[in-house]
Design an enzyme around this catalytic site. Structure first.
Site, mmCIF file in Angstrom:
data_model
loop_
_atom_site.group_PDB
_atom_site.id
_atom_site.type_symbol
_atom_site.label_atom_id
_atom_site.label_comp_id
_atom_site.label_asym_id
_atom_site.label_seq_id
_atom_site.Cartn_x
_atom_site.Cartn_y
_atom_site.Cartn_z
ATOM 1 C CG HIS A 53 19.829 11.642 0.199
ATOM 2 N ND1 HIS A 53 19.926 12.208 1.446
ATOM 3 C CD2 HIS A 53 18.524 11.281 0.061
ATOM 4 C CE1 HIS A 53 18.740 12.184 2.034
ATOM 5 N NE2 HIS A 53 17.865 11.627 1.213
ATOM 6 C CG HIS A 55 15.248 11.486 -1.431
ATOM 7 N ND1 HIS A 55 15.321 10.518 -0.457
ATOM 8 C CD2 HIS A 55 15.101 10.822 -2.615
ATOM 9 C CE1 HIS A 55 15.234 9.314 -1.020
ATOM 10 N NE2 HIS A 55 15.098 9.476 -2.325
ATOM 11 C CG ASP A 57 13.042 15.282 2.326
ATOM 12 O OD1 ASP A 57 13.544 14.650 1.374
ATOM 13 O OD2 ASP A 57 12.991 14.834 3.484
ATOM 14 C CG HIS A 58 17.475 15.479 2.276
ATOM 15 N ND1 HIS A 58 18.180 15.188 3.415
ATOM 16 C CD2 HIS A 58 16.327 14.774 2.352
ATOM 17 C CE1 HIS A 58 17.484 14.327 4.148
ATOM 18 N NE2 HIS A 58 16.354 14.062 3.529
ATOM 19 C CG HIS A 109 17.615 6.954 2.112
ATOM 20 N ND1 HIS A 109 16.330 6.609 2.454
ATOM 21 C CD2 HIS A 109 17.569 8.261 1.746
ATOM 22 C CE1 HIS A 109 15.544 7.665 2.300
ATOM 23 N NE2 HIS A 109 16.273 8.673 1.869
ATOM 24 C CG ASP A 131 16.808 10.962 4.852
ATOM 25 O OD1 ASP A 131 16.942 11.705 5.838
ATOM 26 O OD2 ASP A 131 15.982 11.168 3.940
ATOM 27 C CG HIS A 169 13.648 12.809 8.357
ATOM 28 N ND1 HIS A 169 12.604 13.581 7.877
ATOM 29 C CD2 HIS A 169 14.392 12.471 7.292
ATOM 30 C CE1 HIS A 169 12.721 13.681 6.554
ATOM 31 N NE2 HIS A 169 13.804 13.018 6.177
HETATM 32 ZN ZN LIG Z 1 15.880 10.800 1.661
#
Ligand SMILES: [Zn+2]
Length: 257
Positions: A53, A55, A57-58, A109, A131, A169
């Site tokens: 996805h 985001h 941090d990905h 998410h 996530d 995570h």
């Molecule tokens: Zn995420």
């Protein structure tokens, strides 16, 4: 034989790297530097970057890793992923490292979130779920509805029980503190919490988990169990169907300290 490495990044992310001794793929590289270090240490060529996805941090390390290695980037068709990348949706497949990954749409998410499932790596299935599913928890609903997330988790719940679940995570201990609050008589959950606390004391990841394990302990896969229905109704007396129970448990988790 393939080797699976959870590369720690930021405060609590894992960038999952899979390699055969020569070639590698990485999932959701939010940061390029720790991935580059593992590639160099093991003398690996990066072939593929799988993104679940959009985001940051990905995806933060995607461009650097693609530019340096020429790896092919894969990601969800309906989200903004650093281009160029190969857009994927449910029913599509990705071939890498001799494996065939099936794409599963898991909105909730984010609205276009996808997961990557392969039926046999070293004798067991494996899931990269971003996530969507965590050990003892699930992702926050930033873009999707409770109904979408419940439907997405229902798809993952029917995968083989021994599926290795690679979440992105290390949220397990805080998830389990909430889980015991809403599922207080679950002895399997209490034992799993002690097991995970021991792992973290030794600096070990609690992941990957498995589908069978999560079905026993994860409140978001157990919202049709009487204990969870009862906790949901305590919070929202109108929680009478699957989706409203799930929504109530998710809201309780958002408020939990
Ligand atoms: Zn995420």
């Amino acid at each position: 034989m393939l080797t699976l490495i959870p590369i720690p990044a930021f405060a609590d992310n894992y960038l999952w790297l899979l390699h055969d001794g020569q070639q590698a793929l990485v999932v959701d590289p939010g940061d390029a530097e720790p991935v580059q270090r593992v590639l160099q240490q093991n003398n690996l060529q990066l072939l593929a970057i799988l993104v679940t996805h959009h985001h940051a941090d990905h995806t933060g390390g995607v461009n650097t890793l693609r530019d340096e290695t020429g790896a092919t980037v894969y990601g969800p068709a309906t989200e903004h992923i650093p281009t160029p990348y190969a857009p994927l949706k449910e029913g599509d497949n990705v071939n890498a490292l001799g494996l065939n990954f099936h794409i599963i749409d898991v909105p909730g998410h984010t609205s276009g979130h996808i997961a990557y499932y392969t039926p046999d790596i070293n004798g067991r299935p494996l899931l990269f779920c971003g996530d969507t599913l965590f050990s003892g928890g699930c992702g926050r609903l930033f873009e999707g509805t409770p109904a979408q997330m419940l439907a997405s988790l229902d798809k993952l719940a029917v995968l083989p029980g021994n599926t290795a679940v690679c979440c992105t995570h290390e949220y397990t201990l805080s998830n389990l503190r909430f889980a015991v609050a809403v599922d207080p008589d679950n002895q399997t959950l209490a034992a799993y919490q002690m097991h995970c606390e021991n792992l973290r004391r030794q600096g070990q990841p609690t992941l990957p988990t498995s589908i069978a394990q999560e079905l026993l302990i994860n409140p978001f896969l157990r919202t049709r169990q009487s204990a969870l229905i009862s906790s949901a109704r305590h919070f929202d007396a109108a929680a009478y169907d699957d989706v409203s129970v799930f929504a109530a448990i998710r809201q309780l988790k958002n408020k939990f300290k």
